[in-house]
Write an enzyme that holds these catalytic residues in place. Structure first.
Site, PDB file in Angstrom:
ATOM      1  N   LYS A   1       0.852  -1.193   0.000  1.00  0.00           N
ATOM      2  CA  LYS A   1       0.000   0.000   0.000  1.00  0.00           C
ATOM      3  C   LYS A   1       0.890   1.246   0.000  1.00  0.00           C
ATOM      4  CE  LYS A   1      -4.182   1.743   2.086  1.00  0.00           C
ATOM      5  NZ  LYS A   1      -5.491   1.318   2.542  1.00  0.00           N
TER       6      LYS A   1
ATOM      7  N   GLU B   1     -20.401  -4.070   8.297  1.00  0.00           N
ATOM      8  CA  GLU B   1     -21.373  -3.283   9.050  1.00  0.00           C
ATOM      9  C   GLU B   1     -22.561  -4.121   9.517  1.00  0.00           C
ATOM     10  OE1 GLU B   1     -20.033  -2.317   6.136  1.00  0.00           O
ATOM     11  OE2 GLU B   1     -18.975  -0.458   6.576  1.00  0.00           O
TER      12      GLU B   1
ATOM     13  N   ARG C   1     -25.885  -0.504   5.004  1.00  0.00           N
ATOM     14  CA  ARG C   1     -25.695  -1.956   4.889  1.00  0.00           C
ATOM     15  C   ARG C   1     -26.443  -2.742   5.958  1.00  0.00           C
ATOM     16  NH1 ARG C   1     -20.797  -3.523   1.976  1.00  0.00           N
ATOM     17  NH2 ARG C   1     -21.410  -2.673  -0.038  1.00  0.00           N
TER      18      ARG C   1
HETATM   19  C1  LIG Z   1     -19.363  -0.537   3.067  1.00  0.00           C
HETATM   20  C2  LIG Z   1     -18.122   0.297   3.247  1.00  0.00           C
HETATM   21  N1  LIG Z   1     -17.585   0.442   4.474  1.00  0.00           N
HETATM   22  C3  LIG Z   1     -16.476   1.190   4.650  1.00  0.00           C
HETATM   23  C4  LIG Z   1     -15.881   1.811   3.597  1.00  0.00           C
HETATM   24  C5  LIG Z   1     -14.669   2.731   3.809  1.00  0.00           C
HETATM   25  N2  LIG Z   1     -13.484   2.192   3.159  1.00  0.00           N
HETATM   26  C6  LIG Z   1     -13.058   2.649   1.968  1.00  0.00           C
HETATM   27  S1  LIG Z   1     -11.700   1.883   1.430  1.00  0.00           S
HETATM   28  C7  LIG Z   1     -11.610   0.937   2.813  1.00  0.00           C
HETATM   29  C8  LIG Z   1     -10.503  -0.036   2.977  1.00  0.00           C
HETATM   30  C9  LIG Z   1     -10.404  -0.946   1.815  1.00  0.00           C
HETATM   31  O1  LIG Z   1      -9.320  -1.795   1.995  1.00  0.00           O
HETATM   32  P1  LIG Z   1      -8.824  -2.659   0.764  1.00  0.00           P
HETATM   33  O2  LIG Z   1      -9.998  -3.201   0.046  1.00  0.00           O
HETATM   34  O3  LIG Z   1      -7.849  -3.650   1.268  1.00  0.00           O
HETATM   35  O4  LIG Z   1      -8.137  -1.613  -0.197  1.00  0.00           O
HETATM   36  P2  LIG Z   1      -6.766  -0.810   0.045  1.00  0.00           P
HETATM   37  O5  LIG Z   1      -7.192   0.578   0.383  1.00  0.00           O
HETATM   38  O6  LIG Z   1      -5.994  -1.456   1.134  1.00  0.00           O
HETATM   39  O7  LIG Z   1      -6.071  -0.873  -1.253  1.00  0.00           O
HETATM   40  C10 LIG Z   1     -12.659   1.238   3.684  1.00  0.00           C
HETATM   41  C11 LIG Z   1     -12.861   0.618   4.994  1.00  0.00           C
HETATM   42  C12 LIG Z   1     -16.479   1.642   2.326  1.00  0.00           C
HETATM   43  N3  LIG Z   1     -15.987   2.238   1.234  1.00  0.00           N
HETATM   44  N4  LIG Z   1     -17.578   0.878   2.188  1.00  0.00           N
END
Ligand SMILES: Cc1ncc(C[n+]2csc(CCOP(=O)(O)OP(=O)(O)O)c2C)c(N)n1
Length: 612
Positions: free
Chosen positions: A277, A360, A388
Site C-alpha cells: 500500500k 457493518e 448496509r
Molecule cells: C461498506 C463500506 N464500508 C467502509 C468503507 C470505507 N473504506 C473505503 S476503502 C476501505 C478499505 C479498503 O481496503 P482494501 O480493500 O484492502 O483496499 P486498500 O485501500 O488497502 O487498497 C474502507 C474501509 C467503504 N468504502 N464501504
C-alpha cells in the site's frame, strides 16, 4: 514526451513495448501523487494498484471487457489510462472527476463503486448476463483484502465459485484495509503468502500443462488430492475458484502473463496479488494508514494540511471518558478507526474495542448480542455505510428494543466523496426502525451531552447523528429538551437541526435587518419528533420553512406537515429545504450546501420569497 501522453486509447497500451511498462508505471505514480497533493484523495490505495491496473489494461479492453474496481478508490491509474488524464486535476472537485468509478463519467467504468465488497457479486451478474445473451467479453473484479473481509464478498465468492462462470477475481492483498486488515480471513491470506515452494511448483506445473489440456485435467485431481493432504485448505479453491498465487503485484510482466492465462480459462479464477500500500511514495509506504485518504499535501515532504478538531475527534474523546466511568461501555467499528475518531479509545481500552473489518451488518448484529448480555456497545459508523445494516437494525436490534447506540458520523453533506458517501438517508431509514430514537447535536458540547444521555440514560436503540468537519458559531448546549425555541419571531417558523442551525440563525439575523422576524426552532431529538412547540409556532406564523441536510423521505419537514394536517393547522406557505431525493453531487461541503440552498443566504432569500 511522456509515455503517458502517447496513450490515446486502449490500443496504445497494448502496443507499448513491454520494457517501457515500468516507466509508464512510474509516470502514473507521479501523476497520482501530483494530482492528489492538490485535490486530496485515496493516494496510498491507488499507488499500490498501479501495476495491476497496467497489466489489466494490457490484457483486457476496458471499453469492451468489464473491469470492476471494488470501492473504486484504487482506480486512479485506470482513470489516467482511459482518457481522463487532462481532467485529473478536477478529481473530487465540484463538477469534476469522481474519486470512485462512475459509469456516467466513462464507458470504461464498468460499474458504480464507492462502498466496499460488492464487486464480485456485480461481476458475477455481468458474467451471467454475458452467458445468457451469448455475448463475448471478460469480466474481472479487482478487490482488496480489506474489502474481502465484508460478508458480501463471501456471498459473491460462494455463488461465483460454484457457478462455473468464467470470471476473474484479482485479490489485491496489501495486508491493509484503511488500517491493518483484521480477522481470521486476513490470517488465512497471511498463511497463503508463505507458501512459495508450492506456488513455484504450481507455476511450473501450469506452464508444463499449458499445451496438454487432457493431461492437465487428468493430473488436476491427483494434484488437488496431494494439495489437500499436504497443505492447509485454501478457501478459494474450496469454493470452486482456480486459485493462482500469491504473485508479486508489482511485477507487471508476471501479472500480465497470469492475466493472459486467466483470460483463456473457462472457469472462475482468483489471482492473489501481493502489493504494498502506498508503493513508490516513501511517506505513504511508511504510514499507509495516514495516506489512505489524504487532504492536500506537499508532494516533496508528504506533509498534509494540519488537522483540526472535528466532530469525530470530539466523539472519540467523549466515548473514552464514558468508558473510563463504566466498564460495560464498548466501542465497535467496521474498519473505520481513524475516520470515526476511535484511535484514543482503541489504545486506552483495547479489551473493549472491536474492529469488525468492513462488516457493518455483522457489527450491528454483534452489538445486539453484546447488548442482550448486559454490555453497552456503541457502533461508530458513517451514515452511508450504516445503510448496509438495515435488516439487522430492524430485526436484531429494533424488534427486541436492545440498547445499541449508533454514533452516526458523516451525517449530511460529506463533500468530495460524492453521491455514494453522502449521509442523506440515515434519518429516513433509522426512523423506520422499531423503538429507535435519533438525536442531532449542533455543536461539540451537545455531542458530548447527547452521547452521555444515549449511553447511560436511554434504553432501546439510539442514534446520535453528527456531521463531517467542525462545529460552527453555535456552541451552546441546549440538549436538555427534545425541541428548543432558539429565536422568537412572528413572521415565519424555521425548523432545523444539527449543524444547519448555524445557517438558519445567520439567515434569521439577516432577515431581522430586512424587517422579518422568524421563530427558529432547533430540534434535538429528530425522532420521535415532539411537535407541540412547532405547532404552537405554526399557529401564530402560518408559514413553515424546514432546513435539513437529509433526503426528503422521512424528513422532519414531512412529519411536521403531517402533524399540522392532523391538527387542522392551515399553512399559508411552506418551503422545505433539504437534500431532495438524497442523490447529492460531490464538491466542497460549502459549495454543495449552496447548491442545495442550505446556506444562510439561500435560506434568507427563500424566506423573503415566502413573505412576498
Ligand atoms: C461498506 C463500506 N464500508 C467502509 C468503507 C470505507 N473504506 C473505503 S476503502 C476501505 C478499505 C479498503 O481496503 P482494501 O480493500 O484492502 O483496499 P486498500 O485501500 O488497502 O487498497 C474502507 C474501509 C467503504 N468504502 N464501504
Amino acid at each position: 514526451m511522456k509515455l503517458l501522453d502517447s496513450i490515446r486509447g486502449h490500443d496504445d497500451i497494448v502496443a507499448m513495448p513491454r520494457e517501457q511498462l515500468p516507466q509508464l508505471c512510474r509516470e502514473l505514480r507521479e501523476m497520482i501523487i501530483e494530482g492528489t497533493s492538490k485535490t486530496g484523495g485515496h493516494l496510498a490505495s491507488s499507488l499500490g494498484a498501479v501495476e495491476i491496473t497496467v497489466a489489466l489494461h494490457r490484457v483486457f479492453d476496458p471499453y469492451r471487457d468489464r473491469i470492476l474496481f471494488d470501492v473504486g478508490h484504487q482506480s486512479y491509474a485506470h482513470k489516467l489510462l482511459t482518457g481522463r488524464k487532462d481532467s485529473f486535476h478536477t478529481l473530487r472537485c465540484f463538477g469534476g472527476l469522481s474519486g470512485f468509478c462512475k459509469p456516467e463519467e466513462s464507458p470504461a467504468d464498468a460499474f458504480i463503486s464507492g462502498h466496499a465488497s460488492d464487486s464480485i457479486s456485480a461481476a458475477l451478474g455481468m458474467a451471467r448476463a454475458r452467458t445468457l445473451r451469448s455475448d463475448d467479453y471478460a469480466v474481472v473484479a479487482v478487490i482488496g483484502d480489506g474489502a474481502m473481509t465484508g460478508g458480501l464478498s463471501f456471498e459473491g465468492l460462494s455463488d461465483a465459485g460454484s457457478s462455473g462462470e468464467p470470471i476473474i477475481v484479482v485479490l489485491n492483498d496489501n495486508g491493509m484495509s484503511i488500517g491493518k486488515s483484521v480477522g481470521g480471513f486476513t490470517s488465512m491470506l497471511q498463511n497463503a503468502r508463505v507458501r512459495p515452494g508450492y506456488i513455484r511448483f504450481k507455476k511450473a506445473y501450469r506452464k508444463l500443462m499449458k499445451n496438454h489440456p487432457w493431461l492437465y485435467r487428468l493430473s488436476h485431481r491427483i494434484k488437488e488430492t496431494i494439495k489437500y493432504t499436504l497443505l492447509p485448505a485454501n478457501i478459494f479453491d474450496d469454493m470452486g475458484f482456480n486459485y493462482m498465487g500469491p504473485i508479486d503485484g508489482h511485477d507487471v510482466a508476471a501479472l500480465e502473463a497470469t492475466l493472459r492465462w486467466a483470460k483463456e480459462q473457462k472457469e472462475p479464477i482468483l489471482i492473489h496479488a501481493v502489493t504494498v500500500k502506498g508503493k513508490g511514495y516513501d511517506p505513504a509506504e511508511k504510514d499507509p494508514e495516514r495516506y489512505h485518504g489524504v487532504d492536500p499535501f506537499d508532494p516533496k515532504t508528504g506533509v498534509q494540511v494540519s488537522e483540526k478538531t472535528d466532530f469525530s475527534a470530539v466523539f472519540g474523546k467523549a466515548l473514552s471518558e464514558l468508558a473510563a466511568e463504566d466498564p460495560t461501555v464498548c466501542a465497535v467499528t467496521a474498519a473505520m478507526e481513524l475516520g470515526t475518531g476511535l484511535e484514543h479509545f482503541s489504545a486506552a481500552f483495547p479489551d473493549r474495542y472491536f474492529d469488525m473489518g468492513i462488516a457493518e451488518e455483522h457489527a450491528v448484529a454483534m452489538c445486539a448480542g453484546m447488548a442482550k448480555q448486559g454490555m453497552n456497545p456503541i457502533f461508530a459508523v458513517y451514515s452511508s455505510f450504516l445503510q448496509r445494516s438495515y435488516d439487522m437494525l430492524i430485526e436484531d436490534v429494533g424488534l427486541g428494543g436492545l440498547h445499541v447506540v449508533l454514533a452516526v458520523d458523516r451525517a449530511g453533506i460529506v463533500g468530495k466523496d460524492g453521491p455514494t458517501h453522502q449521509g442523506s438517508f440515515d434519518v429516513s431509514y433509522l426512523s423506520s426502525v422499531p423503538n429507535m430514537k435519533i438525536f442531532a447535536p449542533s455543536c461539540y458540547s451537545e455531542l458530548r451531552s447527547m452521547l452521555r444521555k444515549a449511553v447511560f440514560e436511554e434504553t432501546g436503540p439510539v442514534a446520535v447523528r453528527y456531521p463531517k468537519g467542525a462545529e460552527g458559531a453555535f456552541t451552546e448546549d441546549r440538549s436538555d429538551c427534545p425541541v428548543y425555541m432558539e429565536r422568537k419571531g412572528s413572521d415565519l417558523t424555521i425548523v432545523t437541526f444539527g449543524i444547519r442551525l448555524n445557517e438558519a440563525l445567520r439567515a434569521a439575523d439577516a432577515l431581522k435587518a430586512d424587517g422579518i422576524s422568524a421563530d427558529v426552532i432547533k430540534v434535538n431529538r429528530i425522532f420521535p419528533l415532539e411537535t407541540d412547540v412547532i405547532l404552537d409556532s405554526l399557529r401564530r406564523t402560518e408559514r413553515l420553512m424546514t432546513v435539513e441536510d437529509i433526503c426528503r423521505s422521512g424528513s422532519v419537514g414531512s412529519r411536521i406537515l403531517e402533524a399540522a394536517a392532523e391538527n387542522g393547522i392551515a399553512l399559508k406557505s411552506v418551503r422545505r429545504i433539504d437534500l431532495g431525493d438524497g442523490v447529492v453531487c460531490q464538491g466542497d461541503c460549502e459549495e454543495v450546501s449552496r447548491l442545495m440552498k442550505l446556506d444562510a443566504e439561500s435560506i434568507r432569500a427563500d424566506a423573503m420569497e415566502m413573505l412576498k
